[in-house]
Design an enzyme around this catalytic site. Sequence first.
Site, short mmCIF file in Angstrom:
data_model
loop_
_atom_site.label_atom_id
_atom_site.label_comp_id
_atom_site.label_asym_id
_atom_site.label_seq_id
_atom_site.Cartn_x
_atom_site.Cartn_y
_atom_site.Cartn_z
N ASP A 98 0.82 -1.22 0.00
CA ASP A 98 0.00 0.00 0.00
C ASP A 98 0.85 1.26 0.00
O ASP A 98 0.34 2.36 -0.24
CB ASP A 98 -0.97 0.01 1.18
CG ASP A 98 -0.30 -0.03 2.54
OD1 ASP A 98 0.95 -0.19 2.61
OD2 ASP A 98 -1.01 0.07 3.56
N GLU A 99 2.14 1.13 0.23
CA GLU A 99 3.01 2.31 0.28
C GLU A 99 3.13 3.00 -1.08
O GLU A 99 3.58 4.15 -1.15
CB GLU A 99 4.38 1.94 0.84
CG GLU A 99 4.32 1.48 2.29
CD GLU A 99 5.68 1.29 2.92
OE1 GLU A 99 6.59 2.12 2.66
OE2 GLU A 99 5.85 0.32 3.68
N TYR A 128 11.99 2.86 -1.48
CA TYR A 128 11.33 1.55 -1.49
C TYR A 128 10.00 1.60 -2.24
O TYR A 128 9.78 0.85 -3.19
CB TYR A 128 11.11 1.04 -0.06
CG TYR A 128 10.07 -0.06 0.01
CD1 TYR A 128 10.26 -1.26 -0.67
CD2 TYR A 128 8.90 0.10 0.75
CE1 TYR A 128 9.30 -2.26 -0.62
CE2 TYR A 128 7.94 -0.89 0.80
CZ TYR A 128 8.15 -2.08 0.12
OH TYR A 128 7.20 -3.07 0.16
#
Length: 331
Positions: free
Chosen positions: A121-122, A147
Amino acid sequence: MRLLVTGGAGFIGANFVHLALREARTSSITVLDALTYAGSRESLAPVADRIRLVQGDITDAALVGDLVAESDAVVHFAAETHVDNALADPEPFLHSNVVGTYTILEAVRRHNVRLHHVSTDEVYGDLELDNPARFNETTPYNPSSPYSSTKAAADLLVRAWVRSYGVRATISNCSNNYGPYQHVEKFIPRQITNVLTGRRPKLYGAGANVRDWIHVDDHNSAVWRILTDGTIGRTYLIGAECERNNLTVMRTILKLMGRDPDDFDHVTDRAGHDLRYAIDPSTLQDELGWAPKHTDFEAGLTDTIDWYRANESWWRPLKDTVEAKYQERGQ
């Protein structure tokens, strides 16, 4: 089904392998894993005689091609995932998360093999703490770290290969996982093992950052449901609707371990620390009939604490190195 699981010796991947074998969901499993610091043969030891473990790089096109050619489906977990490590050195994240996903896509395209790509979900960035909105399948991508930007790039590659080449792929974006076999660099196992080794637990900043927690077995049951019943080309969001701020999680862990809930240190916050993640899993629930089973967060944490108590031989060799790195960063 002959299944290839990339990153299957890591936290979520190893738990997926255990789940698939425990519930007799597949006839054969091959695990491809580089066995870096975050991947462990020991995580697969209980099922070692029932799988094939291949040590190799996800960007090795010849190796990946051979393994994909032998498979009916691929579940692609392999990735570098720790945000702090990405901030210190993003290159391995580009290598594994972007080039690795490209390599997998080319192999499944060539051999016409079903793919499920596991993401985070990032990729959606973060939400304000006082914003009731949640991420859904139409939320624009807005990654904020090295990331998450590499995972967003990987997701977009999958979408492009579906549209351009007809690759039979699905994507899932999941919230924060917890459970057994999670590396001690991560928030929940770090605090548990700090207590077990006589160290003081450490909380980034004020601990106001909110995460949407899900037990790893619930994540993996959703992945399986998407793999078998999901619509090709679709993205599904996986969450258990369990929002907690980090301070609350810290205090809950300490309470469950019989400690003073305020017996911890506040340390330097992560650079650019995302404020809040929250997932709306209604599409997954409504279309595929999936629902989480581990809905009691304290019970799930208790089971996780018990696992780390009982499996010190798994995590103890990792602990000192992890804490030395955190100490260098003042965390």
